[in-house]
Design a protein around this motif. Structure first.
Motif, PDB file in Angstrom:
ATOM      1  N   ASP A  13       0.807  -1.217   0.000  1.00 30.37           N
ATOM      2  CA  ASP A  13       0.000   0.000   0.000  1.00 30.37           C
ATOM      3  C   ASP A  13       0.845   1.273   0.000  1.00 30.37           C
ATOM      4  O   ASP A  13       0.305   2.372  -0.112  1.00 30.37           O
ATOM      5  CB  ASP A  13      -0.921   0.017   1.219  1.00 30.37           C
ATOM      6  N   TRP A  14       2.142   1.127   0.158  1.00 31.37           N
ATOM      7  CA  TRP A  14       3.024   2.276   0.344  1.00 31.37           C
ATOM      8  C   TRP A  14       3.881   2.583  -0.878  1.00 31.37           C
ATOM      9  O   TRP A  14       4.436   3.674  -1.003  1.00 31.37           O
ATOM     10  CB  TRP A  14       3.959   2.013   1.540  1.00 31.37           C
ATOM     11  N   HIS A  84      -0.310   8.353   4.390  1.00 36.53           N
ATOM     12  CA  HIS A  84      -1.299   7.301   4.217  1.00 36.53           C
ATOM     13  C   HIS A  84      -2.443   7.375   5.233  1.00 36.53           C
ATOM     14  O   HIS A  84      -3.578   6.994   4.934  1.00 36.53           O
ATOM     15  CB  HIS A  84      -0.626   5.930   4.312  1.00 36.53           C
ATOM     16  N   ARG A 156      -7.314  -9.063   5.921  1.00 40.71           N
ATOM     17  CA  ARG A 156      -6.788  -7.833   5.320  1.00 40.71           C
ATOM     18  C   ARG A 156      -5.869  -7.169   6.331  1.00 40.71           C
ATOM     19  O   ARG A 156      -6.225  -7.028   7.506  1.00 40.71           O
ATOM     20  CB  ARG A 156      -7.934  -6.894   4.947  1.00 40.71           C
ATOM     21  N   TRP A 158      -3.078  -3.855   7.103  1.00 42.49           N
ATOM     22  CA  TRP A 158      -2.532  -2.548   6.734  1.00 42.49           C
ATOM     23  C   TRP A 158      -1.388  -2.226   7.688  1.00 42.49           C
ATOM     24  O   TRP A 158      -1.570  -2.186   8.898  1.00 42.49           O
ATOM     25  CB  TRP A 158      -3.580  -1.443   6.849  1.00 42.49           C
ATOM     26  N   THR A 159      -0.213  -2.013   7.149  1.00 39.41           N
ATOM     27  CA  THR A 159       0.909  -1.625   8.008  1.00 39.41           C
ATOM     28  C   THR A 159       0.741  -0.178   8.441  1.00 39.41           C
ATOM     29  O   THR A 159       0.264   0.664   7.682  1.00 39.41           O
ATOM     30  CB  THR A 159       2.245  -1.803   7.280  1.00 39.41           C
ATOM     31  N   ALA A 188     -11.358   0.058   2.843  1.00 39.27           N
ATOM     32  CA  ALA A 188     -10.072   0.760   2.766  1.00 39.27           C
ATOM     33  C   ALA A 188     -10.258   2.264   2.656  1.00 39.27           C
ATOM     34  O   ALA A 188      -9.490   3.041   3.243  1.00 39.27           O
ATOM     35  CB  ALA A 188      -9.273   0.227   1.579  1.00 39.27           C
TER      36      ALA A 188
END
Length: 258
Positions: A13-14, A84, A156, A158-159, A188
């Motif tokens: 995601d980054w 983010h 799912r 997310w970091t 999300a």
């Protein structure tokens, strides 16, 4: 910076935001400048030297809307997290600043600042079926990662924690994150807004974290395909029984918390 593997699953995601900025830093642009030039955060990024001596890091951010930034991976990933999760990061900063205003900066953080720092540095957000979540929080690692492995198709992640991401640039088995559960109804697009609302002083003070050796996540590291990977009790530890006289967990003040 050049060692970052942008193909790593924890950076999925980054990458779109982070890789171009990292390339500018590798090319010689000062990190604070490269991050600010991106214009993707609700704060600016300034060199660490801009933080006045004696002023708390979190208080400076709250008052100035600027993040003191050192060269290196730790503050780089912190800045990407601002990009983010702008609402959640702003909320954490507000909580920290309010606690500083109320109690000042002492040798030991209070419970809210303590928990907010743990979250900021080390959180991994998770949506998971109940059977997986219950096994993880009970430290039934074989159930969570082996017996229920097929269920991870419905998990799912997310970091969030920038200290964890810094460690993952050079992966090793015992890197441990702190899980924060996200309801399955949150998508999300709404995650940041939900998280900003969920980060309350009351909830943080209870430290509702569950530890996870993060490289045990199925599909995240090739060695965890081996049958005996989760049998290492030095890493995948059984859950400890709590005792009533447990000493409070505290983080000493040892300079600015990035």
């Amino acid at each position: 910076m050049a060692d970052i593997d942008w193909n790593a699953p924890w950076l999925a995601d980054w990458r779109a935001v982070g890789e171009p900025i990292a390339q500018r830093v590798v090319a010689g642009v000062l990190q604070a400048q490269a991050l600010s030039d991106a214009g993707l955060a609700p704060v600016g990024f300034v060199p660490q030297a801009d933080l006045p001596e004696g002023q708390a890091y979190e208080d400076f951010i709250y008052a100035r809307g600027q993040v003191p930034t050192r060269e290196g991976l730790h503050d780089f990933f912190n800045a990407l997290c601002w990009m983010h999760f702008p609402l959640a990061k702003k909320r954490l900063n507000q909580l920290q600043a309010a606690e500083i205003a109320r109690a000042g900066v002492g040798q030991v953080r209070g419970p809210v600042r303590d928990a907010a720092t743990v979250f900021d540095e080390n959180a991994l957000l998770i949506q998971a079926p109940d059977v997986v979540w219950e096994a993880l929080t009970s430290h039934r690692w074989q159930d969570a990662m082996v017996a229920w492995r097929a269920q991870w198709a419905h998990v799912r992640l997310w970091t969030f924690g920038h200290a964890a991401l810094e460690k993952l640039v050079q992966p090793y088995k015992s890197i441990t994150v702190h899980l924060w559960r996200v309801p399955n109804a949150v998508d999300a697009a709404g995650l940041d807004a939900w998280l900003a609302q969920d980060l309350t002083t009351e909830k943080l003070a209870t430290k509702p974290f569950s530890p996870l050796p993060v490289l045990g996540v199925p599909g995240w590291w090739a060695p965890n395909e081996a049958p005996d990977f989760y049998e290492d009790v030095g890493v995948f530890r059984p859950r400890r029984l709590r005792i009533k006289a447990e000493k409070p967990y505290a983080i000493q003040e040892i300079g600015p918390a990035a």
